[in-house]
Enzyme design. Structure first.
Site, PDB file in Angstrom:
ATOM      1  N   HIS A  12      15.907   6.764   7.037  1.00  0.00           N
ATOM      2  CA  HIS A  12      15.409   6.363   8.584  1.00  0.00           C
ATOM      3  C   HIS A  12      15.765   5.322   9.543  1.00  0.00           C
ATOM      4  O   HIS A  12      16.063   5.324  10.673  1.00  0.00           O
ATOM      5  CB  HIS A  12      13.677   5.463   8.042  1.00  0.00           C
ATOM      6  CG  HIS A  12      12.896   6.857   8.067  1.00  0.00           C
ATOM      7  ND1 HIS A  12      12.314   7.373   8.481  1.00  0.00           N
ATOM      8  CD2 HIS A  12      12.294   5.727   6.576  1.00  0.00           C
ATOM      9  CE1 HIS A  12      11.047   8.251   7.460  1.00  0.00           C
ATOM     10  NE2 HIS A  12      10.979   7.684   6.775  1.00  0.00           N
ATOM     11  N   ASP A  14      -2.789   7.672  12.156  1.00  0.00           N
ATOM     12  CA  ASP A  14      -2.231   8.366  10.600  1.00  0.00           C
ATOM     13  C   ASP A  14      -3.448   9.056  10.283  1.00  0.00           C
ATOM     14  O   ASP A  14      -2.469   9.645   8.625  1.00  0.00           O
ATOM     15  CB  ASP A  14      -3.091   6.691  10.154  1.00  0.00           C
ATOM     16  CG  ASP A  14      -2.230   5.519   9.789  1.00  0.00           C
ATOM     17  OD1 ASP A  14      -1.542   5.680  10.299  1.00  0.00           O
ATOM     18  OD2 ASP A  14      -2.207   4.711   9.110  1.00  0.00           O
ATOM     19  N   HIS A  25      15.589   7.137   1.069  1.00  0.00           N
ATOM     20  CA  HIS A  25      14.633   7.700   1.526  1.00  0.00           C
ATOM     21  C   HIS A  25      14.507   7.083   2.707  1.00  0.00           C
ATOM     22  O   HIS A  25      14.848   6.437   4.509  1.00  0.00           O
ATOM     23  CB  HIS A  25      13.450   7.905   1.264  1.00  0.00           C
ATOM     24  CG  HIS A  25      12.522   8.837   1.939  1.00  0.00           C
ATOM     25  ND1 HIS A  25      12.305   9.618   2.616  1.00  0.00           N
ATOM     26  CD2 HIS A  25      11.518   7.170   3.462  1.00  0.00           C
ATOM     27  CE1 HIS A  25      11.262  10.048   3.947  1.00  0.00           C
ATOM     28  NE2 HIS A  25      10.872   8.552   3.667  1.00  0.00           N
ATOM     29  N   GLU A  26      14.089   5.482   2.941  1.00  0.00           N
ATOM     30  CA  GLU A  26      13.993   4.332   3.658  1.00  0.00           C
ATOM     31  C   GLU A  26      15.101   3.885   4.116  1.00  0.00           C
ATOM     32  O   GLU A  26      15.471   3.895   5.926  1.00  0.00           O
ATOM     33  CB  GLU A  26      13.688   3.474   3.179  1.00  0.00           C
ATOM     34  CG  GLU A  26      11.812   2.957   2.283  1.00  0.00           C
ATOM     35  CD  GLU A  26      11.014   4.100   3.112  1.00  0.00           C
ATOM     36  OE1 GLU A  26      10.964   3.732   4.350  1.00  0.00           O
ATOM     37  OE2 GLU A  26      10.418   4.475   1.651  1.00  0.00           O
ATOM     38  N   GLU A  52       9.818  11.527   9.565  1.00  0.00           N
ATOM     39  CA  GLU A  52      10.122  11.534   8.091  1.00  0.00           C
ATOM     40  C   GLU A  52      10.456  13.469   7.713  1.00  0.00           C
ATOM     41  O   GLU A  52      11.653  13.060   6.202  1.00  0.00           O
ATOM     42  CB  GLU A  52       8.892  12.058   7.836  1.00  0.00           C
ATOM     43  CG  GLU A  52       7.916  10.864   8.126  1.00  0.00           C
ATOM     44  CD  GLU A  52       8.623   9.414   7.319  1.00  0.00           C
ATOM     45  OE1 GLU A  52       9.099   9.668   6.442  1.00  0.00           O
ATOM     46  OE2 GLU A  52       8.324   8.662   7.697  1.00  0.00           O
ATOM     47  N   PRO A 103       1.147  -1.316  -0.388  1.00  0.00           N
ATOM     48  CA  PRO A 103       0.324  -0.002   0.012  1.00  0.00           C
ATOM     49  C   PRO A 103       0.657   0.900   0.059  1.00  0.00           C
ATOM     50  O   PRO A 103       0.606   2.322  -0.135  1.00  0.00           O
ATOM     51  CB  PRO A 103      -0.504   0.335   1.531  1.00  0.00           C
ATOM     52  CG  PRO A 103      -0.156  -0.967   2.146  1.00  0.00           C
ATOM     53  CD  PRO A 103       0.623  -1.921   1.391  1.00  0.00           C
ATOM     54  N   TYR A 124       6.879  15.741   6.306  1.00  0.00           N
ATOM     55  CA  TYR A 124       8.008  15.183   5.077  1.00  0.00           C
ATOM     56  C   TYR A 124       8.360  16.332   4.813  1.00  0.00           C
ATOM     57  O   TYR A 124      10.083  17.039   4.847  1.00  0.00           O
ATOM     58  CB  TYR A 124       7.083  14.769   3.985  1.00  0.00           C
ATOM     59  CG  TYR A 124       6.596  13.053   4.189  1.00  0.00           C
ATOM     60  CD1 TYR A 124       7.957  11.962   4.079  1.00  0.00           C
ATOM     61  CD2 TYR A 124       5.501  12.780   5.178  1.00  0.00           C
ATOM     62  CE1 TYR A 124       7.173  10.872   4.406  1.00  0.00           C
ATOM     63  CE2 TYR A 124       5.150  11.790   5.121  1.00  0.00           C
ATOM     64  CZ  TYR A 124       6.432  10.111   4.592  1.00  0.00           C
ATOM     65  OH  TYR A 124       5.836   8.827   5.066  1.00  0.00           O
ATOM     66  N   GLY A 148       5.094   3.208  -0.233  1.00  0.00           N
ATOM     67  CA  GLY A 148       6.876   3.056  -1.390  1.00  0.00           C
ATOM     68  C   GLY A 148       7.122   1.950  -1.196  1.00  0.00           C
ATOM     69  O   GLY A 148       7.897   2.007  -1.300  1.00  0.00           O
ATOM     70  N   GLY A 149       7.128   2.822   0.694  1.00  0.00           N
ATOM     71  CA  GLY A 149       8.510   2.012   1.376  1.00  0.00           C
ATOM     72  C   GLY A 149       8.290   2.274   2.627  1.00  0.00           C
ATOM     73  O   GLY A 149       7.973   3.282   3.078  1.00  0.00           O
ATOM     74  N   MET A 150       8.831   1.111   3.808  1.00  0.00           N
ATOM     75  CA  MET A 150       9.189   0.703   5.140  1.00  0.00           C
ATOM     76  C   MET A 150      10.411   0.615   5.758  1.00  0.00           C
ATOM     77  O   MET A 150      10.904  -0.412   4.735  1.00  0.00           O
ATOM     78  CB  MET A 150       7.835  -0.125   5.350  1.00  0.00           C
ATOM     79  CG  MET A 150       7.768   0.048   7.185  1.00  0.00           C
ATOM     80  SD  MET A 150       7.123   1.477   7.436  1.00  0.00           S
ATOM     81  CE  MET A 150       8.248   1.420   9.193  1.00  0.00           C
ATOM     82  N   GLU A 151      11.242   1.631   6.562  1.00  0.00           N
ATOM     83  CA  GLU A 151      12.226   1.277   6.465  1.00  0.00           C
ATOM     84  C   GLU A 151      12.512   0.432   7.636  1.00  0.00           C
ATOM     85  O   GLU A 151      13.167   0.494   8.833  1.00  0.00           O
ATOM     86  CB  GLU A 151      12.609   2.565   7.198  1.00  0.00           C
ATOM     87  CG  GLU A 151      11.379   3.098   8.890  1.00  0.00           C
ATOM     88  CD  GLU A 151       9.911   3.773   8.710  1.00  0.00           C
ATOM     89  OE1 GLU A 151       9.784   3.845   7.294  1.00  0.00           O
ATOM     90  OE2 GLU A 151      10.267   4.689   9.384  1.00  0.00           O
TER      91      GLU A 151
HETATM   92  N1  BES Z   1       7.605   5.226   7.190  1.00  0.00           N
HETATM   93  C1  BES Z   1       7.237   5.738   6.208  1.00  0.00           C
HETATM   94  C2  BES Z   1       6.133   5.167   5.972  1.00  0.00           C
HETATM   95  C3  BES Z   1       4.931   4.640   7.133  1.00  0.00           C
HETATM   96  C4  BES Z   1       4.567   5.947   7.587  1.00  0.00           C
HETATM   97  C5  BES Z   1       3.845   3.977   6.958  1.00  0.00           C
HETATM   98  C6  BES Z   1       3.576   6.117   8.257  1.00  0.00           C
HETATM   99  C7  BES Z   1       2.316   4.111   7.796  1.00  0.00           C
HETATM  100  C8  BES Z   1       3.120   5.286   8.675  1.00  0.00           C
HETATM  101  C9  BES Z   1       7.465   5.524   4.922  1.00  0.00           C
HETATM  102  O1  BES Z   1       9.485   5.512   4.882  1.00  0.00           O
HETATM  103  C10 BES Z   1       7.708   6.852   3.737  1.00  0.00           C
HETATM  104  O2  BES Z   1       7.525   7.767   3.532  1.00  0.00           O
HETATM  105  N2  BES Z   1       7.628   5.867   2.331  1.00  0.00           N
HETATM  106  C11 BES Z   1       7.049   6.777   1.549  1.00  0.00           C
HETATM  107  C12 BES Z   1       8.024   6.928   0.826  1.00  0.00           C
HETATM  108  C13 BES Z   1       8.347   8.585   0.157  1.00  0.00           C
HETATM  109  C14 BES Z   1       8.391   9.148   1.245  1.00  0.00           C
HETATM  110  C15 BES Z   1       9.824   8.151  -0.779  1.00  0.00           C
HETATM  111  C16 BES Z   1       5.849   5.829   0.762  1.00  0.00           C
HETATM  112  O3  BES Z   1       5.922   5.251   0.944  1.00  0.00           O
HETATM  113  O4  BES Z   1       5.679   7.121  -0.009  1.00  0.00           O
HETATM  114 ZN    ZN Z   2       9.645   7.815   5.460  1.00  0.00          ZN
END
Ligand code: BES
Ligand code: ZN
Length: 604
Positions: free
Chosen positions: A300, A378, A296-297, A319, A267, A386, A269-272
């Site tokens: 983190h 959330d 980005h990840e 973030e 769901p 960000y 982009g990425g998770m660290e």
């Molecule tokens: N840690 C976040 C994802 C997240 C934050 C999931 C809060 C659930 C609750 C992750 O590092 C992130 O920021 N992902 C972004 C990537 C982008 C900013 C490069 C994403 O998923 O879009």
């Molecule tokens: Zn992030």
């Protein structure tokens, strides 16, 4: 921009985390030994969580967070069964699990299973994977969903170490935010160890048919065999990215750095997740142009995993710092003119989210430090933490000079390593270690306006924008009637194209859309970011040639940031509503449970 927020000058000694029901300041977890089995036929995780605990304040009970878990039994270290109490669920937070303990209790074991509403879990059928032969499971625990797959004290300020034994169907591989296997275990039993303390939101598990390919001796990529080579080719620079990050802000302290590329339903982009970033396959553009998501990840692992926001109200500390750090990595790799494009695009995003939040009557959510008491954690997940957060740091950098700011940041990471921090603690540290004695800097920056004020402060640090100047000229020329093939677009990167597409007038005529498409082949691009804006433009311009590809995209891609704008746009017209409903009826099962809830609110 000034305001009289009463919290602005207070330093909070202990942070109040409104999103955990646990009593960690009285009795807290230290180490977890997890023993679970993954049952794809019942879509359940079942097993036990053995917790070593510390009773700090002679507490009579220890309280855990749970969400839709069935607690089968709880056994204390003296062998007695505990008379636990599982409260009724509280809005957004789940159910508190109360376990009576004595002063002597050092550990306890909770036998449990997950429920149907396990918000952290996405169970994929074989059809929903690239390989089409095996099911897949992954977790997404941030912000407060770890509690839906294991009983834990689920607050970013509560850290523990863990080990785990995970049993999965034979032939599948299991991976965690821990030391990981690189080959399939014949018996389907995997052992994990994480001896660096982490908060529960960094607990992660992925299970599926997964292969591994090393990039260098500390980095590598995991993915389904069907996309492993593609993923490897996209990520050959990852080792270099880690080196660059270390040069900027100090050693990478987590041992290995690997990336797991998930199926399309992921769901976000990425998770660290520590040691193992989880990411969407939508960044496999074929030309490394979306690899900044990995930067980005990775970043983190300093901002977030090493120094962690104490509560979700302080989320910008995770973030905002990470976006700033990510841009520094990108600058080191591709140069200043390149990263300035990212700053410019994100300024547009920031303006848009500020407008949206104001329209929704949520102007206080445009502050960096926000108040999520009584709300879903959330709700704070917008572009504000960000982009406003990163811009604030850029402003400090530009005011004090990069050299000083880098020394400050490095010291900040070192001195707060493996700790959690509130906004107020950060501001105090900033004052004492950087700004103190420099009233001119303080005046230029205006910390209060940025952190406790609404909207975009007037001193937003705009960046020069040489490359977009050229793009804007081409947009003007196209508007004035130039044909697509006459435009100067040589060597444009993804970001020039995004600037171009985002700033075209809408609607365009079918002839104009066709001209663009015939020349630049947007409808069939492999680049998901470009695809997304192009489909949005296609909807606005009723360019039906793109619809079949758009439908296919919406059907397989679960990445929420791509889905929302497209469904929202469709819902603006009667024909669009029909189309949205028919696409969503088919695609919905492919989306993550939380994404389903989100899109349910749009398509109705
Ligand atoms: N840690 C976040 C994802 C997240 C934050 C999931 C809060 C659930 C609750 C992750 O590092 C992130 O920021 N992902 C972004 C990537 C982008 C900013 C490069 C994403 O998923 O879009
Ligand atoms: Zn992030």
């Amino acid at each position: 921009m000034k305001n009289n927020d009463s919290t602005s000058n207070d330093t909070i000694a202990t942070a109040v985390d409104n999103h955990t029901l646990s009593n960690a300041s009285e009795a807290r977890v230290k180490h977890l030994s997890l023993n679970i089995a993954v049952d794809f036929s019942q879509k359940k995780i079942k097993g036990s969580a053995h917790w070593q605990i510390e009773n700090l304040k002679h507490a009579k009970e220890i309280i855990f967070d749970t969400h839709d878990l069935t607690i089968d039994s709880v056994v204390l270290d003296d062998g007695r069964k505990a008379n636990f109490v599982l409260d009724k669920p509280v809005d957004f937070l789940g159910s508190a699990l109360h376990i009576p303990i004595s002063e002597k209790t050092q550990s306890l074991t909770i036998y449990y299973q997950t429920g149907n509403d396990a918000t952290a879990l996405q169970w994929l059928t074989p059809e929903q994977t690239f390989g089409k032969k095996n099911p897949f499971l992954y977790t997404q625990s941030e912000s407060i969903f770890a509690r839906s797959w294991l009983p834990c004290q689920d607050g970013p300020g509560i850290r523990y170490t863990y080990d785990a034994t995970v049993t999965v169907p034979k032939g599948l591989m299991a991976l965690m935010s821990a030391e990981n296997p690189q080959t399939v275990a014949a018996d389907g039993v995997y052992h994990f160890k994480m001896d660096i303390p982490i908060p529960a939101y960094l607990m992660a598990l992925g299970v599926g048919q997964i292969g591994f390919k090393a990039i260098d001796n500390r980095t590598g990529v995991y993915a389904e065999p069907a996309i492993l080579d593609k993923a490897y080719n996209e990520f050959t620079d990852v080792g270099k990215i880690v080196d660059i990050a270390e040069k900027l802000y100090g050693p990478y302290r987590w041992g290995r750095y690997d990336v797991l590329v998930l199926p399309s339903g992921f769901p976000i982009g990425g998770m660290e997740n520590p040691k193992l970033t989880f990411c969407t396959p939508t960044i496999l553009a074929g030309d490394k142009s979306l690899v900044n998501l990995i930067a980005h990840e990775l970043a983190h692992n300093w901002s977030g995993n090493l120094v962690t926001n104490a509560t979700w109200d302080d989320f910008w500390l995770n973030e905002g710092f990470t976006v700033y750090f990510e841009r520094r990595i990108t600058e080191a790799m591709y140069g200043k003119e390149y990263v300035d494009m990212l700053w410019a695009l994100s300024y547009e995003d920031l303006q848009k989210i500020v407008d949206d939040l104001n329209k929704k009557g949520l102007p206080d959510d445009t502050k960096l430090k926000i108040n999520l008491k009584g709300r879903s954690a959330d709700d704070g997940l917008t572009d504000i933490p960000y982009e406003k957060g990163a811009a604030f740091l850029l402003l400090i950098e530009q005011t004090v000079g990069r050299d000083k700011f880098d020394i400050f940041l490095r010291k900040y990471f070192d001195s707060h390593a493996f700790q959690s921090i509130t906004t107020e603690q950060f501001l105090k540290y900033l004052d004492e270690n950087l700004l103190n004695g420099h009233d001119d800097w303080k005046k230029t920056i205006d910390v209060n306006a940025w952190v406790y004020g609404r909207g975009i402060p007037a001193n937003y640090p705009h960046q020069p924008n040489e490359r977009f100047k050229k793009v804007n000229e081409q947009i003007a020329a196209f508007k004035a009637g130039k044909k697509a093939k006459e435009l100067s677009t040589e060597n444009w990167s993804t970001y020039e194209w995004l600037q171009f597409l985002r700033n075209l007038p809408a609607p365009l005529s079918t002839a104009q859309m066709q001209d663009l498409d015939n020349t630049f082949h947007f409808t069939h691009t492999q680049n998901s970011e470009i695809e997304d804006v192009w489909y949005l433009q296609s909807l606005k311009s009723k360019y039906e040639t793109a619809y079949p590809e758009m439908k296919a995209f919406l059907n397989v891609t679960g990445r929420q940031k791509f889905l929302e704008p497209l469904y929202q746009e469709m819902m603006k017209t009667p024909d669009g509503i029909k189309m949205a409903k028919s696409i969503y009826a088919k695609a919905r099962p492919n989306y993550h449970p939380l994404t389903q809830k989100d899109i349910d609110k749009i398509v109705k």
